[in-house]
Scaffold this motif. Structure first.
Motif, PDB file in Angstrom:
ATOM      1  N   UNK A  14      31.464  -2.196   3.389  1.00  0.00           N
ATOM      2  CA  UNK A  14      31.146  -3.477   4.079  1.00  0.00           C
ATOM      3  C   UNK A  14      29.773  -4.117   3.580  1.00  0.00           C
ATOM      4  N   UNK A  15      28.945  -3.160   3.088  1.00  0.00           N
ATOM      5  CA  UNK A  15      27.694  -3.170   2.963  1.00  0.00           C
ATOM      6  C   UNK A  15      27.324  -3.462   1.407  1.00  0.00           C
ATOM      7  N   UNK A  16      26.238  -3.557   0.630  1.00  0.00           N
ATOM      8  CA  UNK A  16      25.771  -3.879  -0.409  1.00  0.00           C
ATOM      9  C   UNK A  16      24.401  -3.099  -0.592  1.00  0.00           C
ATOM     10  N   UNK A  17      24.087  -3.016  -1.832  1.00  0.00           N
ATOM     11  CA  UNK A  17      22.837  -2.657  -2.308  1.00  0.00           C
ATOM     12  C   UNK A  17      21.939  -3.703  -2.846  1.00  0.00           C
ATOM     13  N   UNK A  18      22.441  -4.828  -3.575  1.00  0.00           N
ATOM     14  CA  UNK A  18      21.563  -5.604  -4.184  1.00  0.00           C
ATOM     15  C   UNK A  18      20.713  -6.395  -2.962  1.00  0.00           C
ATOM     16  N   UNK A  19      19.489  -6.574  -3.331  1.00  0.00           N
ATOM     17  CA  UNK A  19      18.429  -7.048  -2.318  1.00  0.00           C
ATOM     18  C   UNK A  19      17.960  -6.266  -1.125  1.00  0.00           C
ATOM     19  N   UNK A  20      18.836  -5.221  -1.112  1.00  0.00           N
ATOM     20  CA  UNK A  20      18.432  -4.164  -0.051  1.00  0.00           C
ATOM     21  C   UNK A  20      17.786  -3.049  -0.301  1.00  0.00           C
ATOM     22  N   UNK A  21      17.202  -2.760  -1.807  1.00  0.00           N
ATOM     23  CA  UNK A  21      16.480  -1.719  -2.130  1.00  0.00           C
ATOM     24  C   UNK A  21      15.266  -1.971  -2.709  1.00  0.00           C
ATOM     25  N   UNK A  22      14.284  -0.980  -2.875  1.00  0.00           N
ATOM     26  CA  UNK A  22      13.014  -0.910  -3.436  1.00  0.00           C
ATOM     27  C   UNK A  22      12.747   0.289  -3.947  1.00  0.00           C
ATOM     28  N   UNK A  23      12.072   0.185  -5.253  1.00  0.00           N
ATOM     29  CA  UNK A  23      11.579   1.385  -5.722  1.00  0.00           C
ATOM     30  C   UNK A  23      10.501   2.281  -5.072  1.00  0.00           C
ATOM     31  N   UNK A  24      10.096   3.545  -4.937  1.00  0.00           N
ATOM     32  CA  UNK A  24       8.898   3.954  -4.328  1.00  0.00           C
ATOM     33  C   UNK A  24       7.582   3.728  -4.755  1.00  0.00           C
ATOM     34  N   UNK A  25       7.479   3.399  -6.250  1.00  0.00           N
ATOM     35  CA  UNK A  25       6.267   2.900  -6.586  1.00  0.00           C
ATOM     36  C   UNK A  25       5.930   1.529  -6.571  1.00  0.00           C
ATOM     37  N   UNK A  26       6.950   0.724  -6.211  1.00  0.00           N
ATOM     38  CA  UNK A  26       6.662  -0.812  -5.867  1.00  0.00           C
ATOM     39  C   UNK A  26       5.579  -1.052  -4.978  1.00  0.00           C
ATOM     40  N   UNK A  27       4.593  -1.879  -5.143  1.00  0.00           N
ATOM     41  CA  UNK A  27       3.446  -2.391  -4.571  1.00  0.00           C
ATOM     42  C   UNK A  27       3.919  -2.796  -3.183  1.00  0.00           C
ATOM     43  N   UNK A  28       3.296  -2.247  -1.961  1.00  0.00           N
ATOM     44  CA  UNK A  28       3.809  -2.476  -0.819  1.00  0.00           C
ATOM     45  C   UNK A  28       3.118  -3.865  -0.305  1.00  0.00           C
ATOM     46  N   UNK A  29       2.209  -4.479  -0.843  1.00  0.00           N
ATOM     47  CA  UNK A  29       1.748  -5.905  -0.500  1.00  0.00           C
ATOM     48  C   UNK A  29       2.767  -6.957  -1.084  1.00  0.00           C
ATOM     49  N   UNK A  30       3.296  -6.533  -2.139  1.00  0.00           N
ATOM     50  CA  UNK A  30       4.299  -7.535  -2.692  1.00  0.00           C
ATOM     51  C   UNK A  30       5.627  -7.569  -2.180  1.00  0.00           C
ATOM     52  N   UNK A  31       5.848  -6.327  -1.923  1.00  0.00           N
ATOM     53  CA  UNK A  31       7.079  -5.982  -1.246  1.00  0.00           C
ATOM     54  C   UNK A  31       7.314  -6.636   0.244  1.00  0.00           C
ATOM     55  N   UNK A  32       6.239  -6.453   0.873  1.00  0.00           N
ATOM     56  CA  UNK A  32       5.882  -7.133   2.266  1.00  0.00           C
ATOM     57  C   UNK A  32       6.177  -8.601   2.125  1.00  0.00           C
ATOM     58  N   UNK A  33       5.569  -9.209   1.145  1.00  0.00           N
ATOM     59  CA  UNK A  33       5.588 -10.726   1.035  1.00  0.00           C
ATOM     60  C   UNK A  33       7.123 -10.834   0.781  1.00  0.00           C
ATOM     61  N   UNK A  34       7.840 -10.297  -0.078  1.00  0.00           N
ATOM     62  CA  UNK A  34       9.138 -10.306  -0.379  1.00  0.00           C
ATOM     63  C   UNK A  34      10.078 -10.169   0.934  1.00  0.00           C
ATOM     64  N   UNK A  35       9.854  -9.285   1.653  1.00  0.00           N
ATOM     65  CA  UNK A  35      10.671  -9.201   2.782  1.00  0.00           C
ATOM     66  C   UNK A  35      10.390 -10.365   3.659  1.00  0.00           C
ATOM     67  N   UNK A  36       9.067 -10.945   3.763  1.00  0.00           N
ATOM     68  CA  UNK A  36       8.797 -11.935   4.865  1.00  0.00           C
ATOM     69  C   UNK A  36       9.605 -13.386   4.179  1.00  0.00           C
ATOM     70  N   UNK A  37       9.604 -13.607   2.896  1.00  0.00           N
ATOM     71  CA  UNK A  37      10.202 -14.779   2.474  1.00  0.00           C
ATOM     72  C   UNK A  37      11.778 -14.560   2.669  1.00  0.00           C
ATOM     73  N   UNK A  38      12.324 -13.403   2.466  1.00  0.00           N
ATOM     74  CA  UNK A  38      13.777 -13.228   2.787  1.00  0.00           C
ATOM     75  C   UNK A  38      14.205 -12.894   4.056  1.00  0.00           C
ATOM     76  N   UNK A  39      13.266 -12.999   4.669  1.00  0.00           N
ATOM     77  CA  UNK A  39      13.524 -12.548   6.045  1.00  0.00           C
ATOM     78  C   UNK A  39      14.202 -11.177   6.301  1.00  0.00           C
ATOM     79  N   UNK A  40      13.746 -10.325   5.569  1.00  0.00           N
ATOM     80  CA  UNK A  40      14.419  -8.919   5.505  1.00  0.00           C
ATOM     81  C   UNK A  40      13.557  -7.959   6.200  1.00  0.00           C
ATOM     82  N   UNK A  41      14.070  -7.172   7.170  1.00  0.00           N
ATOM     83  CA  UNK A  41      13.286  -6.252   7.888  1.00  0.00           C
ATOM     84  C   UNK A  41      13.162  -4.767   7.431  1.00  0.00           C
ATOM     85  N   UNK A  42      14.152  -4.415   6.730  1.00  0.00           N
ATOM     86  CA  UNK A  42      14.538  -3.151   5.993  1.00  0.00           C
ATOM     87  C   UNK A  42      14.759  -3.190   4.797  1.00  0.00           C
TER      88      UNK A  42
END
Length: 137
Positions: free
Chosen positions: A73-101
């Motif tokens: 039922x689920x998917x991975x596309x758009x629902x994962x992130x790499x551990x080395x990704x920048x947390x500030x940029x990732x937070x901004x992405x999450x806010x834009x995409x309205x994604x909490x996890x």
């Protein structure tokens, strides 16, 4: 939003012990799991710890009652992130995409943790935050 030593990676902000589900978890089990308003994603992993899919509450909307496996039922596309990704940029992405996890996975697909944006959007949940909400879990 950075770690104690100025680390601004996702790895520094992620939950290290998210709740995991086996591939044979049923739709009934997941509906019960999502009854908790703090739950936003179900992470399905294989016996080697590789993330197979991430199921969000919305993925279960309008599905008939069933007790069969829910892993498709689920998917991975758009629902994962790499551990080395920048947390500030990732937070901004999450806010834009309205994604909490976002599931944190390495290059081989192994699940390392879960990045959990707080309801306010101003920071991330910690393992201690989750433990306080679910004592004895």
């Amino acid at each position: 939003m950075s770690g104690e030593f100025g680390d601004t990676s996702v790895a520094a902000a992620m939950l290290r012990e998210p709740r995991l589900h086996r591939p044979d978890v049923t739709l009934v089990d997941l509906r019960d799991y999502f009854d908790d308003p703090h739950v936003h994603v179900a992470l399905i992993v294989d016996d080697r710890g590789r993330l197979l899919t991430a199921i969000e509450r919305a993925d279960l909307t309008d599905l008939p009652a069933s007790s069969g496996p829910a892993a498709d039922l689920g998917r991975l596309a758009g629902r994962t992130v790499a551990p080395e990704a920048d947390v500030v940029a990732t937070r901004a992405r999450m806010l834009v995409e309205q994604r909490r996890r976002l599931a944190v996975v390495d290059g081989s697909g192994a699940l390392l943790g879960l990045l959990a944006l707080k309801r306010t959007g101003r920071g991330f949940c910690s393992d201690a935050d989750v433990a306080a909400r679910h004592p004895g879990a």
